[in-house]
Structure formats: structure tokens, C-alpha cells
Design a protein around this motif. Structure first.
Motif, PDB file in Angstrom:
ATOM      1  N   ALA A  59      16.759  44.323  76.955  1.00 56.59           N
ATOM      2  CA  ALA A  59      17.961  43.576  76.571  1.00 56.59           C
ATOM      3  C   ALA A  59      17.672  42.481  75.547  1.00 56.59           C
ATOM      4  O   ALA A  59      18.405  42.320  74.580  1.00 56.59           O
ATOM      5  N   GLY A  60      16.614  41.711  75.750  1.00 52.29           N
ATOM      6  CA  GLY A  60      16.319  40.588  74.866  1.00 52.29           C
ATOM      7  C   GLY A  60      15.756  41.031  73.533  1.00 52.29           C
ATOM      8  O   GLY A  60      14.978  41.975  73.458  1.00 52.29           O
ATOM      9  N   THR A  61      16.157  40.341  72.468  1.00 49.13           N
ATOM     10  CA  THR A  61      15.691  40.706  71.121  1.00 49.13           C
ATOM     11  C   THR A  61      15.076  39.518  70.385  1.00 49.13           C
ATOM     12  O   THR A  61      15.012  39.516  69.163  1.00 49.13           O
ATOM     13  N   ASN A  62      14.607  38.522  71.136  1.00 56.38           N
ATOM     14  CA  ASN A  62      14.057  37.345  70.456  1.00 56.38           C
ATOM     15  C   ASN A  62      12.695  37.603  69.833  1.00 56.38           C
ATOM     16  O   ASN A  62      12.159  36.741  69.139  1.00 56.38           O
ATOM     17  N   ASN A  63      12.112  38.773  70.047  1.00 55.13           N
ATOM     18  CA  ASN A  63      10.869  39.147  69.360  1.00 55.13           C
ATOM     19  C   ASN A  63      11.143  39.834  68.021  1.00 55.13           C
ATOM     20  O   ASN A  63      10.210  40.213  67.309  1.00 55.13           O
ATOM     21  N   THR A 200      21.275  30.924  89.372  1.00 52.63           N
ATOM     22  CA  THR A 200      20.487  31.945  88.683  1.00 52.63           C
ATOM     23  C   THR A 200      21.076  32.216  87.301  1.00 52.63           C
ATOM     24  O   THR A 200      22.299  32.292  87.137  1.00 52.63           O
ATOM     25  N   LEU A 201      20.202  32.339  86.316  1.00 54.57           N
ATOM     26  CA  LEU A 201      20.610  32.492  84.917  1.00 54.57           C
ATOM     27  C   LEU A 201      20.543  33.949  84.470  1.00 54.57           C
ATOM     28  O   LEU A 201      19.520  34.620  84.683  1.00 54.57           O
ATOM     29  N   HIS A 202      21.603  34.401  83.811  1.00 50.19           N
ATOM     30  CA  HIS A 202      21.629  35.769  83.266  1.00 50.19           C
ATOM     31  C   HIS A 202      22.386  35.787  81.942  1.00 50.19           C
ATOM     32  O   HIS A 202      23.347  36.544  81.755  1.00 50.19           O
ATOM     33  N   ILE A 203      21.938  34.934  81.022  1.00 45.03           N
ATOM     34  CA  ILE A 203      22.542  34.822  79.696  1.00 45.03           C
ATOM     35  C   ILE A 203      21.470  35.059  78.642  1.00 45.03           C
ATOM     36  O   ILE A 203      20.279  34.874  78.905  1.00 45.03           O
ATOM     37  N   PRO A 204      21.852  35.467  77.429  1.00 49.93           N
ATOM     38  CA  PRO A 204      20.867  35.664  76.358  1.00 49.93           C
ATOM     39  C   PRO A 204      20.348  34.330  75.839  1.00 49.93           C
ATOM     40  O   PRO A 204      21.010  33.286  76.001  1.00 49.93           O
ATOM     41  N   TYR A 205      19.195  34.375  75.215  1.00 46.40           N
ATOM     42  CA  TYR A 205      18.634  33.177  74.602  1.00 46.40           C
ATOM     43  C   TYR A 205      19.067  33.120  73.145  1.00 46.40           C
ATOM     44  O   TYR A 205      18.776  34.019  72.361  1.00 46.40           O
ATOM     45  N   THR A 206      19.799  32.074  72.790  1.00 47.52           N
ATOM     46  CA  THR A 206      20.237  31.854  71.412  1.00 47.52           C
ATOM     47  C   THR A 206      20.076  30.372  71.099  1.00 47.52           C
ATOM     48  O   THR A 206      19.707  29.576  71.977  1.00 47.52           O
ATOM     49  N   THR A 209      22.186  28.520  73.550  1.00 47.13           N
ATOM     50  CA  THR A 209      21.821  28.486  74.974  1.00 47.13           C
ATOM     51  C   THR A 209      20.431  27.901  75.220  1.00 47.13           C
ATOM     52  O   THR A 209      20.007  27.794  76.367  1.00 47.13           O
ATOM     53  N   LYS A 210      19.724  27.527  74.157  1.00 46.97           N
ATOM     54  CA  LYS A 210      18.414  26.886  74.324  1.00 46.97           C
ATOM     55  C   LYS A 210      18.572  25.635  75.202  1.00 46.97           C
ATOM     56  O   LYS A 210      19.489  24.850  75.017  1.00 46.97           O
ATOM     57  N   ASP A 211      17.664  25.488  76.177  1.00 46.00           N
ATOM     58  CA  ASP A 211      17.713  24.345  77.102  1.00 46.00           C
ATOM     59  C   ASP A 211      19.061  24.253  77.815  1.00 46.00           C
ATOM     60  O   ASP A 211      19.579  23.161  78.060  1.00 46.00           O
ATOM     61  N   PHE A 212      19.631  25.386  78.167  1.00 44.29           N
ATOM     62  CA  PHE A 212      20.920  25.402  78.873  1.00 44.29           C
ATOM     63  C   PHE A 212      20.822  24.596  80.168  1.00 44.29           C
ATOM     64  O   PHE A 212      21.733  23.843  80.527  1.00 44.29           O
ATOM     65  N   ALA A 231      15.770  35.325  83.107  1.00 39.86           N
ATOM     66  CA  ALA A 231      16.437  35.770  81.878  1.00 39.86           C
ATOM     67  C   ALA A 231      15.564  35.526  80.653  1.00 39.86           C
ATOM     68  O   ALA A 231      15.069  36.471  80.034  1.00 39.86           O
ATOM     69  N   ARG A 232      15.343  34.251  80.285  1.00 39.68           N
ATOM     70  CA  ARG A 232      14.513  33.896  79.139  1.00 39.68           C
ATOM     71  C   ARG A 232      13.949  32.497  79.353  1.00 39.68           C
ATOM     72  O   ARG A 232      14.641  31.599  79.839  1.00 39.68           O
ATOM     73  N   GLY A 233      12.693  32.299  78.972  1.00 40.32           N
ATOM     74  CA  GLY A 233      12.024  31.033  79.226  1.00 40.32           C
ATOM     75  C   GLY A 233      12.705  29.839  78.596  1.00 40.32           C
ATOM     76  O   GLY A 233      12.823  28.780  79.206  1.00 40.32           O
TER      77      GLY A 233
END
Length: 390
Positions: A59-63, A200-206, A209-212, A231-233
Motif C-alpha cells: 500500500a505505501g509508496t513513500n519509497n 490505532t493508525l491506518h492512514i497514508p504518510y504524506t 499526515t507527518k507527525d499526526f 501504518a507508517r513511522g
């Protein structure tokens, strides 16, 4: 022959979906038309001119450098929902280990067993109270993000007898239909923070949403809350979380994204990025990624792209134009005028946009000349022109 490069080990179940009479697949492929990737870093990857699509088996595409891909007319796919069940199950495990010191207790039993002259059974009866913790039953769970994973988490938590609150500012109709009617969907995340024993977090990292989860968010939570991030670090500010753990406002923090700073902090349970690490999940992701890549390269259809809109069209002509361009006024007029001037009749056309970019698919009733294709490429704000023949 389409050339597909693999940047990670991709499940053979997925690779087998690619017809070897039409696809050359391997890690040593050159001048690739498509890429299949999991977690390999691509921000410094040099794109060949031939590259048309990247499919992320996950799911994640931050790479992946999404902006650079868009500028080059490269479609980026992901596989939302393919690993949802695997993550859902890990969330339940994470809530349990955050509540009852199962990991610490198991380690302690091993220590007793390896200590000379210790009666393990007697030691266990004497020391077990140190590892006690609360049940999940009748506790409140706050789920941030109600997509494929979040919805499954909500529904199974209800089955466990929890009171479930959900928040998602972008809740779609499809996602809403997946939710059990007993989930309390709130309009403000602060409402969720106020009542939840677990978050619990289940959102994309953008960038948005950084430091949500930060000091401000934690201040709105109940005391002794247990926070889960599978979800994302980057969704959780490490410094603010450490301060909350030290003060006791957060009782436990479970993260699937350990780093040098957070891992050794007391009351942190750090997992080795296990969210989608099941054979079933890896197969599901690989199959979805391969199918989406194949459908785009052969038919021009786009499904589950993170940088371009979903577009699918039945074949209705001899040739198909797949046009990626900027989402600016008069593009359709210029495309249609160019085709009309070349006496090319349009059988069918679909146009959709996604933020700054748009995708236009045009079926025509003739083979396109190179001159006509070059005229289309010369239109200002045109990024990529691709021709498919039926």
C-alpha cells in the motif's frame, strides 16, 4: 515484448500472472517498460526513457519518487487492501501485547528456566502478577483511517466486545459500506481521542499526515492510552511520544517501524515491520500489482494509481491513444482538434483528472501515423503519448 524489472523478491504467484509470451521478467532486465517493487528505495533510481509504470506490491509508496514519476508520465500503482487481513490480525496481537505483558512474561519464564535450582512452576505462581494487564472487552478503540484495513479492524474489534470509534476526513461511500453500523464515526478526531483506551493508525504518510500523533494530539487523549502504529513511522513524532511515555500519559506504544531513538524506550513494543509479512499477503499484493501493471501496458487501463486517475475503457477502435498530460484548460480541445485536422475519427474517449495531472484515453478507427503522434506530443503540457494497437 514488454520488459518488467523486479527490484525485490516478488511472489512467484504474482509473476506467473504475466504471460511469458508477452512479458520478459527479471531483476536483470534492461530498458524496462515496467517495474515491480516492494520496499526497495527508488528516490535515486535513474528512469530509462522506456519506463511507463511502477507497481508497488503493497500500500505505501513513500519509497517511490511520486512527483518525479508524474513529471515523466510514469504511472505508479499500489495494492490497497491486498494486505489488509494480515495487518488487521497484527493489530489485534498488538492490542493484546500492549495490554498484558505477554512478551515480558514469556521472556521472564525463560530466565527462570535457565536459572539453576529454580522451580519454574513455583516461580511462575509467585511472579505472574507482575505481568497482568487489562482485557480488551468493553474498552474503547479509536481507529484513525477507515480504508480497507481500518474497516476490518473496526469490525473485528466489535466482535471482541469493544466500543469502536472511527475517524476519516476522506471517508468514501465504499468504505462507509464496509463498516458495521455499530461503529461510532466521528467528525472530529478530538472526539475519538477523548474516549479511546486504544488508538490505532491506518492512514497514508504524506506531508499533511507527518507527525499526526504529536504532543497536541496526545494531550487530548485519555490518560494511560495505548497507541498503535502499524501504518507508517513518520505518522508519530518520536520525541513527543517519548515524553508522553515518560510522563505516563501513554501507557504503551506499539510501532512496526523501530529506529535507533524509539526502540529502547521503556514501554515501547517495537516490531520488525511485520504488518504485511505473511505469505498470503505477499501473494495477494504480487497478484494485484502484476495484474494492474499488465492491464495498463496492454490496454492502457489504470486502476489503483496514486498519481493518476482511475480510467478503464472497453476497446472500440483499431488503435488506442493513451495520453498523460497536465490538468490544464483546453487540453481536450487541442487533442480533438489535432485528430480532426488529420482526419482521424474518434470511436470513444475517456478523460479524468487527479490533482495536477490528467489521463485521456482515445480509441480511433485507423492506424495512427508517426506524424499524427508527433503532433500530439507537441501540444503544450502533453507529458506522454502512447499508442496501442488492437
Amino acid at each position: 515484448m514488454y520488459r518488467i524489472k523486479t527490484l525485490n523478491k516478488i511472489s512467484s504467484v504474482g509473476l506467473d500472472r504475466l504471460d511469458r509470451s508477452r512479458f520478459q521478467v527479471g531483476s536483470d532486465v534492461k530498458n524496462e517498460d515496467g517495474i515491480l517493487v516492494r520496499s526497495a528505495p527508488m528516490h535515486d533510481y535513474e528512469f530509462p526513457d522506456s519506463l511507463r509504470a511502477i507497481a508497488r506490491a503493497g500500500a505505501g509508496t513513500n519509497n517511490i519518487p511520486i512527483d518525479r514519476c508524474s513529471e515523466h508520465g510514469i504511472v505508479v500503482f499500489n495494492t490497497p487492501g491486498a494486505n489488509a487481513n494480515a495487518v488487521k490480525e497484527l493489530v489485534i496481537a498488538a492490542m493484546l501485547v500492549a495490554s498484558r505483558d505477554i512478551l515480558g512474561g514469556a521472556d521472564w519464564v525463560q530466565e527462570q528456566a535457565h536459572t539453576p535450582k529454580v522451580d519454574v512452576a513455583a516461580a511462575v505462581e509467585k511472579g505472574k502478577s507482575a505481568f497482568a494487564g487489562p482485557e480488551l472487552y468493553k474498552k474503547a478503540l479509536g481507529v484513525i483511517g477507515l480504508g480497507a484495513i481500518g474497516a476490518l479492524v473496526c469490525n473485528i474489534a466489535l466482535d471482541l466486545g469493544m466500543d469502536v470509534y472511527g475517524f476519516d476526513p476522506f471517508l468514501s461511500v465504499d468504505a462507509a459500506l464496509r463498516l458495521d453500523r455499530h461503529v461510532h464515526v466521528v467528525k472530529e478526531v478530538s472526539e475519538l481521542y477523548r474516549v479511546s483506551d486504544y488508538v490505532t493508525l491506518h492512514i497514508p504518510y504524506t506531508s499533511d499526515t507527518k507527525d499526526f500523533i504529536n504532543a497536541e494530539a496526545i494531550a487530548k487523549m485519555k490518560g494511560q492510552v495505548r497507541v498503535l502504529n502499524l501504518a507508517r513511522g513518520g505518522l508519530v513524532n518520536d520525541g513527543d511520544m517519548i515524553a508522553a511515555l515518560e510522563s505516563g500519559r501513554v501507557a504503551k506504544y506499539v510501532t512496526d517501524f523501530p529506529d535507533d531513538r524509539i526502540t529502547t524506550v521503556k514501554n515501547v513494543i517495537a516490531l520488525p515491520h511485520l504488518g504485511a509479512s505473511t505469505p498470503e499477503s505477499e501473494e495477494n499484493c504480487a497478484v494485484m500489482a502484476a495484474r494492474q501493471l499488465q492491464d495498463y501496458l496492454i490496454n492502457g487501463n489504470i486502476k489503483n494509481s496514486v498519481n493518476l486517475p482511475n480510467v478503464a475503457q472497453e476497446w472500440s477502435g483499431i488503435s488506442r491513444l493513451c495520453l498523460i498530460h497536465k490538468n490544464v484548460p483546453a487540453m481536450l480541445t487541442q487533442i480533438m482538434t489535432t485528430l480532426s485536422d488529420d482526419h482521424i475519427n474518434v470511436e470513444n474517449m475517456t478523460n479524468k483528472s487527479k490533482q495536477d495531472y490528467a489521463y485521456t484515453m482515445v480509441d480511433v478507427n485507423t492506424r495512427l501515423t508517426e506524424e499524427a503522434v508527433e503532433e500530439l506530443r507537441a501540444i503544450p503540457n502533453m507529458i506522454r503519448v502512447r499508442v496501442l494497437n488492437h
